[in-house]
Design a protein around this motif. Structure first.
Motif, PDB file in Angstrom:
ATOM      1  N   ARG A  90       0.824  -1.210   0.000  1.00 18.92           N
ATOM      2  CA  ARG A  90       0.000   0.000   0.000  1.00 18.92           C
ATOM      3  C   ARG A  90       0.860   1.263   0.000  1.00 18.92           C
ATOM      4  O   ARG A  90       0.661   2.176  -0.775  1.00 18.92           O
ATOM      5  CB  ARG A  90      -0.916   0.009   1.226  1.00 18.92           C
ATOM      6  CG  ARG A  90      -1.886  -1.179   1.310  1.00 18.92           C
ATOM      7  CD  ARG A  90      -2.963  -0.925   2.339  1.00 18.92           C
ATOM      8  NE  ARG A  90      -2.438  -0.359   3.576  1.00 18.92           N
ATOM      9  CZ  ARG A  90      -2.427   0.939   3.831  1.00 18.92           C
ATOM     10  NH1 ARG A  90      -2.922   1.782   2.963  1.00 18.92           N
ATOM     11  NH2 ARG A  90      -1.928   1.376   4.969  1.00 18.92           N
ATOM     12  N   THR A  91       1.821   1.260   0.861  1.00 23.21           N
ATOM     13  CA  THR A  91       2.649   2.455   0.978  1.00 23.21           C
ATOM     14  C   THR A  91       4.030   2.215   0.380  1.00 23.21           C
ATOM     15  O   THR A  91       4.389   1.096   0.035  1.00 23.21           O
ATOM     16  CB  THR A  91       2.829   2.822   2.453  1.00 23.21           C
ATOM     17  OG1 THR A  91       3.716   1.881   3.029  1.00 23.21           O
ATOM     18  CG2 THR A  91       1.501   2.766   3.192  1.00 23.21           C
TER      19      THR A  91
ATOM     20  N   ARG B  37       6.703   2.381   1.962  1.00 26.83           N
ATOM     21  CA  ARG B  37       7.461   1.583   2.925  1.00 26.83           C
ATOM     22  C   ARG B  37       7.184   0.090   2.742  1.00 26.83           C
ATOM     23  O   ARG B  37       8.107  -0.728   2.750  1.00 26.83           O
ATOM     24  CB  ARG B  37       7.097   2.027   4.344  1.00 26.83           C
ATOM     25  CG  ARG B  37       7.837   1.267   5.413  1.00 26.83           C
ATOM     26  CD  ARG B  37       7.705   1.941   6.740  1.00 26.83           C
ATOM     27  NE  ARG B  37       8.714   2.963   6.943  1.00 26.83           N
ATOM     28  CZ  ARG B  37       8.759   3.742   8.005  1.00 26.83           C
ATOM     29  NH1 ARG B  37       7.841   3.639   8.940  1.00 26.83           N
ATOM     30  NH2 ARG B  37       9.724   4.632   8.137  1.00 26.83           N
TER      31      ARG B  37
END
Lengths: 233, 233
Positions: A8-9, A11
DNA sequence: CAGAAACGAGAGCACCGCTCTTGTTTCTGT
DNA sequence: ACAGAAACAAGAGCGGTGCTCTCGTTTCTG
């Protein structure tokens, strides 16, 4: 689990990417040094990061080895299954030959990986549950071949004394795993075949045939051909 | 060599005694920790000496491991040979069973030692010439059994396609080592038997039968009985 | 009996797996 | 938008390893 569903991110993405990179570097090292000397520090050096950073992705060296274990089981099993599928299903003998040659080819190309899978367990290491699925793919393929042989109505090679009730009971979990009817004698045959296969490869790769057998390729071929005879394939 | 003939002086005596004590301690540790984690330092601690002192007797960890290797090969082979000798020579099948059960019994009692002999080679370790003699005693015993079977005129179990000239050539050094006439088919059978034996034991001891086989004793017995059938014993 | 050889012990080197702390970056709830 | 929380990378450090070198001692030998 290490990665939850989608990245999702940024990271998340970096995490799965770095996890992959670490595993890849570990595998690269495994091609050269053998499972016992795989070192987290040298892998980290290879990737230009601090060794302590690796522990963010694999909580211990053993976890890293487990990941390699799964990867190698899957890789070798995929080759064996592919070799099996490339042969017409009713050519039972040819399928046996193809599968065994496929595993040997992989083992020769990946000797340290073979040692990791079928050699002595790594020092203080106990294989966790994650590895048992991938680990059973090769013996399962052999079992399926034997089940096909049974359906085709081939006769086993040498006459065998019938198994006792207790002996049959000991094999029950395996019989059940086949998913279709198979005689205990054939189950035993697949175990024999598996043991012969791993034994033959281990003797060869671990250097026990050094003085004695001159042509390893030919020797292995003889072994599996003879086994095919014994199995009535 | 480490010791030359007789312990002439007190120093000579102390040397062979200490060498023996170190080896003994190493063996004791091997019963608990596995070949890969055998540590010179801990052995030295166990004996109450400085680790550097051990290097007066074994120039490296690998040399120490080599000595253990030889000792374990000899120990297991002696048991196998004794089991063989305890059976009437013409009871071929029983001799095969006795030998395989003897090796398994030793392996179960000495799992780390078995791993040392038949598992993946120790990290950077290449077995020197000293080990090949002891290492061949077990396969030699199997070969002698097959030669006896040939003399007794037993017929091999399953029919086997005749070996090609090249295949026979590849087995030549082994045939020659038997010391009396033996057919190449039977040489191949002993190789199969050896591979099956080591494969079966490795699968069992290295944990590959964990989920599947319920009764290891029974399973091994089935394996070797069936092999005996295949070998026409 | 002197010189040489073997010895035991300790310090030290470079490596290992792993942990803890520190300072930074990235994400998330309000 | 911004503060707090979470994840991160890096470094120092701990106790362990195989192995080497030095140093003072013991034992053998000519």
């Amino acid at each position: 689990m290490t990665s939850q569903s989608a990245p999702r991110t940024a990271r998340d993405f970096a995490r799965i990417e770095l996890t992959r990179a670490i595993l890849e570097a570990a595998r690269r090292h495994l091609a050269e040094v053998g499972p016992g000397e795989l070192s987290v520090r040298s892998i980290a050096r290879d990737l230009g990061m601090a060794s302590s950073a690796v522990y963010r992705y694999f909580p211990s060296r053993d976890h890293l080895i487990t990941a390699l274990l799964v990867q190698c089981y899957d890789e070798s099993a995929a080759l064996v299954e592919a070799a099996d599928a490339a042969v017409r299903p009713d050519r039972l003998r040819q399928r046996w030959i193809a599968m065994t040659l496929a595993l040997r080819a992989w083992a020769l190309d990946n000797q340290h990986e073979y040692a990791l899978l079928y050699g002595s367990p790594v020092p203080g290491y106990a294989a966790p549950q994650d590895t048992v699925g991938p680990a059973t793919r090769v013996p399962q393929a052999l079992l399926q071949l034997m089940a096909d042989a049974e359906e085709a109505g081939t006769v086993l090679g040498a006459p065998t004394a019938p198994l006792s009730r207790k002996e049959r009971a000991a094999l029950a979990p395996i019989s059940a795993s086949v998913g279709r009817p198979i005689s205990d004698e054939r189950v035993l045959r697949s175990l024999t075949g598996w043991a012969l296969l791993i034994g033959g490869l281990s003797l060869e790769l671990f250097g026990h045939l050094n003085r004695g057998v001159l042509d390893y390729d030919l020797n292995f071929r003889c072994l599996v051909e003879q086994a095919a005879d014994d199995f009535g394939l």
